[in-house]
Design a protein around this motif. Structure first.
Motif, PDB file in Angstrom:
ATOM      1  N   ASN A 145      17.666 -15.951  -0.275  1.00  0.00           N
ATOM      2  CA  ASN A 145      17.236 -17.291   0.151  1.00  0.00           C
ATOM      3  C   ASN A 145      16.491 -18.006  -0.979  1.00  0.00           C
ATOM      4  O   ASN A 145      15.458 -18.656  -0.761  1.00  0.00           O
ATOM      5  CB  ASN A 145      16.364 -17.215   1.403  1.00  0.00           C
ATOM      6  N   TYR A 146      17.034 -17.875  -2.176  1.00  0.00           N
ATOM      7  CA  TYR A 146      16.392 -18.481  -3.358  1.00  0.00           C
ATOM      8  C   TYR A 146      16.606 -19.995  -3.363  1.00  0.00           C
ATOM      9  O   TYR A 146      17.728 -20.480  -3.147  1.00  0.00           O
ATOM     10  CB  TYR A 146      16.981 -17.853  -4.618  1.00  0.00           C
ATOM     11  N   GLU A 147      15.515 -20.771  -3.588  1.00  0.00           N
ATOM     12  CA  GLU A 147      15.593 -22.227  -3.687  1.00  0.00           C
ATOM     13  C   GLU A 147      14.866 -22.679  -4.954  1.00  0.00           C
ATOM     14  O   GLU A 147      13.866 -22.087  -5.356  1.00  0.00           O
ATOM     15  CB  GLU A 147      14.942 -22.886  -2.467  1.00  0.00           C
ATOM     16  N   PHE A 148      15.386 -23.758  -5.545  1.00  0.00           N
ATOM     17  CA  PHE A 148      14.817 -24.236  -6.802  1.00  0.00           C
ATOM     18  C   PHE A 148      14.877 -25.763  -6.842  1.00  0.00           C
ATOM     19  O   PHE A 148      15.847 -26.370  -6.382  1.00  0.00           O
ATOM     20  CB  PHE A 148      15.611 -23.656  -7.978  1.00  0.00           C
ATOM     21  N   ASP A 149      13.804 -26.382  -7.398  1.00  0.00           N
ATOM     22  CA  ASP A 149      13.802 -27.833  -7.522  1.00  0.00           C
ATOM     23  C   ASP A 149      12.859 -28.249  -8.641  1.00  0.00           C
ATOM     24  O   ASP A 149      11.882 -27.547  -8.944  1.00  0.00           O
ATOM     25  CB  ASP A 149      13.360 -28.476  -6.196  1.00  0.00           C
ATOM     26  N   LEU A 150      13.167 -29.377  -9.273  1.00  0.00           N
ATOM     27  CA  LEU A 150      12.285 -29.987 -10.267  1.00  0.00           C
ATOM     28  C   LEU A 150      11.659 -31.205  -9.628  1.00  0.00           C
ATOM     29  O   LEU A 150      12.357 -32.066  -9.094  1.00  0.00           O
ATOM     30  CB  LEU A 150      13.083 -30.379 -11.515  1.00  0.00           C
ATOM     31  N   ASP A 151      10.321 -31.295  -9.680  1.00  0.00           N
ATOM     32  CA  ASP A 151       9.638 -32.353  -8.941  1.00  0.00           C
ATOM     33  C   ASP A 151       8.502 -32.934  -9.776  1.00  0.00           C
ATOM     34  O   ASP A 151       8.012 -32.302 -10.727  1.00  0.00           O
ATOM     35  CB  ASP A 151       9.090 -31.791  -7.622  1.00  0.00           C
ATOM     36  N   ASP A 152       8.112 -34.152  -9.421  1.00  0.00           N
ATOM     37  CA  ASP A 152       6.978 -34.822 -10.060  1.00  0.00           C
ATOM     38  C   ASP A 152       5.802 -34.741  -9.100  1.00  0.00           C
ATOM     39  O   ASP A 152       5.820 -35.339  -8.017  1.00  0.00           O
ATOM     40  CB  ASP A 152       7.333 -36.285 -10.340  1.00  0.00           C
ATOM     41  N   ASP A 153       4.771 -34.007  -9.472  1.00  0.00           N
ATOM     42  CA  ASP A 153       3.602 -33.812  -8.633  1.00  0.00           C
ATOM     43  C   ASP A 153       2.395 -34.447  -9.308  1.00  0.00           C
ATOM     44  O   ASP A 153       1.805 -33.885 -10.236  1.00  0.00           O
ATOM     45  CB  ASP A 153       3.365 -32.315  -8.398  1.00  0.00           C
ATOM     46  N   ASP A 154       2.038 -35.641  -8.856  1.00  0.00           N
ATOM     47  CA  ASP A 154       0.896 -36.375  -9.425  1.00  0.00           C
ATOM     48  C   ASP A 154       1.015 -36.515 -10.933  1.00  0.00           C
ATOM     49  O   ASP A 154       0.052 -36.313 -11.682  1.00  0.00           O
ATOM     50  CB  ASP A 154      -0.423 -35.672  -9.071  1.00  0.00           C
ATOM     51  N   GLY A 155       2.195 -36.872 -11.381  1.00  0.00           N
ATOM     52  CA  GLY A 155       2.398 -37.124 -12.801  1.00  0.00           C
ATOM     53  C   GLY A 155       2.738 -35.904 -13.626  1.00  0.00           C
ATOM     54  O   GLY A 155       2.938 -36.007 -14.827  1.00  0.00           O
ATOM     55  N   ILE A 156       2.794 -34.725 -13.000  1.00  0.00           N
ATOM     56  CA  ILE A 156       3.130 -33.501 -13.719  1.00  0.00           C
ATOM     57  C   ILE A 156       4.484 -33.011 -13.237  1.00  0.00           C
ATOM     58  O   ILE A 156       4.695 -32.833 -12.025  1.00  0.00           O
ATOM     59  CB  ILE A 156       2.066 -32.409 -13.488  1.00  0.00           C
ATOM     60  N   MET A 157       5.390 -32.782 -14.156  1.00  0.00           N
ATOM     61  CA  MET A 157       6.704 -32.270 -13.796  1.00  0.00           C
ATOM     62  C   MET A 157       6.596 -30.761 -13.571  1.00  0.00           C
ATOM     63  O   MET A 157       6.101 -30.027 -14.437  1.00  0.00           O
ATOM     64  CB  MET A 157       7.724 -32.580 -14.880  1.00  0.00           C
ATOM     65  N   ILE A 158       7.038 -30.327 -12.395  1.00  0.00           N
ATOM     66  CA  ILE A 158       6.911 -28.908 -12.048  1.00  0.00           C
ATOM     67  C   ILE A 158       8.226 -28.381 -11.493  1.00  0.00           C
ATOM     68  O   ILE A 158       9.042 -29.126 -10.952  1.00  0.00           O
ATOM     69  CB  ILE A 158       5.793 -28.675 -11.002  1.00  0.00           C
TER      70      ILE A 158
END
Length: 508
Positions: A463-476
């Motif tokens: 059940n592996y999930e992956f995403d690139l997101d912008d969290d308060d100006g920080i790319m995570i």
């Protein structure tokens, strides 16, 4: 006591309990000859016999019951619990004869080690040899990670100590392979409710929980939660490098640091960056440490009136932090004399170099051009018994801080830290890089960091999930995955790979 012995004792008891009055009865019969005596047959001998037979039967049952209880206790009651920890964590329960009653894997890696082997009824020595062999075959013990912890929990302290010493010696002999030499930590366990709660909460053995508690007692900067994901080899390295005195832990061999760049290389990189030759150092300290989810080398040294402080990634050698600060011991002729008692008085014939030159000094040292930096700030201040220019600026994910002598232009202090508010540039080639190209470390590297921190193998997750997101100006990178026993969530900095947040929950 054999059945034959029991029967003999019963015969003796019966014989001693019945009085021998045959001769007395015969004598009385001669004296009373001719007399008529009316006798009531009470059959006293028979009554005594029955009573004694009942007592004897009860005695036999008692002896048999006690013997049966002792046999059951010797064969089926837990006398000792032996724990093996590498990253796999395994608990072995044995009876008084050191025959195995159960083998319990405490994490996913341990399930791989145990496999389909059934150890019930086997001797403890055979079981441990088989488990060590499986760890070697599956790569959990190797030249990069050679440490193992053995812990013994028994109600008999003398037995615990004897068993610990014997097993540590036997395992140490097994790990002296042709490829590498092992490092064996051993301890007896003093379990309490708090220790058991910690072991159950984090899914580890009592042995690993106790080892972490002892490390924290010696170094308050660590937390229990921080150290749980570390392997025994990493914990052993922290113990050795920090010269921690773990009173209850015995050690054989030395933990391997071959997975890291090594102390010598770490010192070389720090000195090269500082532009300081090794022979000019007045004193230095070097230690392997654990910071923000990463093993790092902390390097500190003094040279010609300055103190240098570095943190380097222990695996890659990347400089994560560096600082240079004046110590007040610099007596070179290039520095003007300042009277400590009159620090607000400008030295005679001295003048400030000016903000423009101070900025040029800082940018030159950082290897940056003026148009490459952002958020530039400066002000004149009083520090270290002199006037200094304090200069700050940001560039490509890093924050730079400088203190520059306002009279001479000498750099009194400088720091370079990661900028938590940095937003990498977005381009078509780096939006979602999967191979580590562009500005980001890539999904593969982020996944590797998360699995390593969680202490699980890629084969054990689903059940592996992956995403690139912008969290308060920080790319995570946001990663989620499951194992048979836990659910994991990670947030990893997309540029530097640092773990910003992680959670794991045990499944019901």
């Amino acid at each position: 006591m054999t059945n034959k012995d029991t029967e003999q004792k019963i015969r003796q008891a019966f014989s001693n309990a019945v009085p021998d009055i045959r001769d007395s009865i015969l004598s009385d019969c001669k004296t009373k000859k001719g007399a008529v005596i009316i006798m009531t047959d009470t059959n006293k001998k028979t009554l005594w016999a029955r009573r004694l037979a009942g007592i004897a039967a009860a005695f036999v049952l008692l002896i048999g019951g006690l013997a049966g209880f002792q046999i059951y206790r010797a064969n089926y009651s837990v006398a000792s619990t032996v724990s093996l920890d590498v990253n796999p964590s395994i608990e072995i329960q044995v009876n008084k004869k050191e025959q195995v009653l159960s083998v319990t894997p405490r994490n996913e890696d341990a399930k791989i080690v145990v496999g389909d082997m059934d150890f019930k009824g086997s001797s403890l020595d055979v079981t441990i040899n088989a488990l060590i062999g499986s760890m070697l075959r599956n790569g959990y013990l190797n030249e990069l990670a050679n440490s193992i912890l053995i812990s013994v929990d028994s109600q008999d302290p003398a037995k615990s100590a004897e068993l610990k010493e014997r097993l540590a010696s036997e395992i140490n002999a097994v790990l002296q392979t042709g490829t590498f030499n092992g490092a064996v930590l051993s301890q007896t366990i003093s379990a309490d409710s708090n220790l058991r709660d910690l072991a159950d909460t984090y899914g580890i053995t009592l042995g690993k929980a106790q080892l972490i508690q002892q490390i924290i007692a010696q170094n308050a900067f660590y937390s229990f939660e921080d150290l749980v994901p570390l392997s025994i080899n990493e914990l052993n390295l922290l113990t050795e490098s920090g010269n921690l005195n773990l009173s209850n832990v015995s050690s054989l061999g030395t933990a391997s640091d071959k997975a890291y760049i090594g102390e010598e290389k770490a010192m070389e990189l720090a000195l090269s960056h500082a532009g300081v030759p090794a022979e000019s150092l007045s004193e230095y300290e070097l230690e392997l440490d654990y910071e923000h989810g990463t093993m790092v080398y902390e390097v500190e040294f003094d040279c010609e009136g300055f103190e240098y402080d570095y943190e380097l990634d222990a695996v890659t050698g990347a400089i994560l932090k560096n600082q240079k600060e004046a110590t007040g011991a610099n007596t070179t002729s290039s520095q003007p004399h300042h009277n400590p008692g009159h620090t607000n008085i400008v030295p005679e014939h001295a003048s400030y170099i000016g903000e423009a030159q101070a900025r040029e000094v800082a940018l030159s040292h950082a290897g940056l051009s003026a148009d490459a930096v952002t958020a530039y700030q400066h002000h004149l201040d009083h520090e270290h018994n002199t006037m200094v220019y304090e200069i700050e600026f940001h560039c490509q994910g890093f924050e730079y801080d400088y203190e520059i002598d306002a009279y001479t232009g000498a750099i009194l202090k400088h720091e370079k830290d990661q900028d938590d508010n940095y937003i990498p540039p977005q381009t078509d080639s780096s939006q979602h890089p999967s191979d580590g190209s562009g500005s980001y470390i890539g999904e593969a590297r982020a996944k590797e960091i998360a699995l390593s921190h969680a202490g699980v193998s890629v084969e054990a997750i689903y059940n592996y999930e992956f995403d690139l997101d912008d969290d308060d100006g920080i790319m995570i990178y946001e990663l989620k995955f499951e194992t048979e026993s836990c659910e994991y969530e990670y947030e990893i900095h997309a540029v530097d790979g640092s773990i910003l947040k992680y959670e794991w929950d045990e499944k019901d």
